[in-house]
Scaffold this active site. Structure first.
Site, PDB file in Angstrom:
ATOM      1  N   LEU A  12      36.853  51.496  38.286  1.00 47.58           N
ATOM      2  CA  LEU A  12      38.033  51.393  37.434  1.00 47.58           C
ATOM      3  C   LEU A  12      39.123  52.321  37.927  1.00 47.58           C
ATOM      4  CD1 LEU A  12      36.262  51.293  33.948  1.00 47.58           C
ATOM      5  CD2 LEU A  12      37.138  49.362  35.295  1.00 47.58           C
ATOM      6  N   CYS A  13      40.339  52.021  37.523  1.00 45.02           N
ATOM      7  CA  CYS A  13      41.524  52.803  37.880  1.00 45.02           C
ATOM      8  C   CYS A  13      41.272  54.276  37.572  1.00 45.02           C
ATOM      9  CB  CYS A  13      42.714  52.273  37.090  1.00 45.02           C
ATOM     10  SG  CYS A  13      44.266  53.080  37.493  1.00 45.02           S
ATOM     11  N   PRO A  14      41.592  55.142  38.472  1.00 49.76           N
ATOM     12  CA  PRO A  14      42.332  54.998  39.720  1.00 49.76           C
ATOM     13  C   PRO A  14      41.447  54.908  40.962  1.00 49.76           C
ATOM     14  CG  PRO A  14      42.210  57.306  39.224  1.00 49.76           C
ATOM     15  CD  PRO A  14      41.456  56.564  38.111  1.00 49.76           C
ATOM     16  N   MET A  15      40.148  54.705  40.786  1.00 51.26           N
ATOM     17  CA  MET A  15      39.216  54.791  41.915  1.00 51.26           C
ATOM     18  C   MET A  15      39.463  53.782  43.042  1.00 51.26           C
ATOM     19  SD  MET A  15      37.694  57.522  41.471  1.00 51.26           S
ATOM     20  CE  MET A  15      36.715  57.384  42.940  1.00 51.26           C
ATOM     21  N   ASP A  35      38.684  45.494  39.386  1.00 54.74           N
ATOM     22  CA  ASP A  35      39.650  46.037  38.429  1.00 54.74           C
ATOM     23  C   ASP A  35      40.942  45.225  38.541  1.00 54.74           C
ATOM     24  OD1 ASP A  35      41.427  47.450  36.864  1.00 54.74           O
ATOM     25  OD2 ASP A  35      41.149  49.355  37.892  1.00 54.74           O
TER      26      ASP A  35
END
Length: 78
Positions: free
Chosen positions: A12-15, A39
């Site tokens: 998930l953000c920001p990964m 995502d």
């Protein structure tokens, strides 16, 4: 030039952007990186990151529940 792939599925953000950034740091200008992510925000976030850092999105497409974004590394990679 060489082609690389990054599996950012289930992140998930920001990964997805962080993993993309980390991978690009080890690549040479002109190399391509195919990022596969689930995502839905990544198809906006990765191109925005590319614009800021001088990389180019060659393709962005949805395949089922996945986004596949192909990035060409710019001169500012290293």
């Amino acid at each position: 030039m060489s082609h690389h792939q990054l599996d950012a599925r289930r992140l998930l953000c920001p990964m997805p952007v962080i993993r993309t950034q980390n991978k690009v740091q080890g690549l040479a200008p002109g190399d391509t990186l195919e990022v596969i992510c689930t995502d839905p925000g990544a198809h906006h976030d990765i191109p925005a990151w590319c614009r800021i850092h001088g990389h180019h999105v060659l393709e962005s497409r949805q395949q089922g529940h996945e986004w596949i974004i192909t990035v060409q590394v710019g001169a500012s990679a290293n």
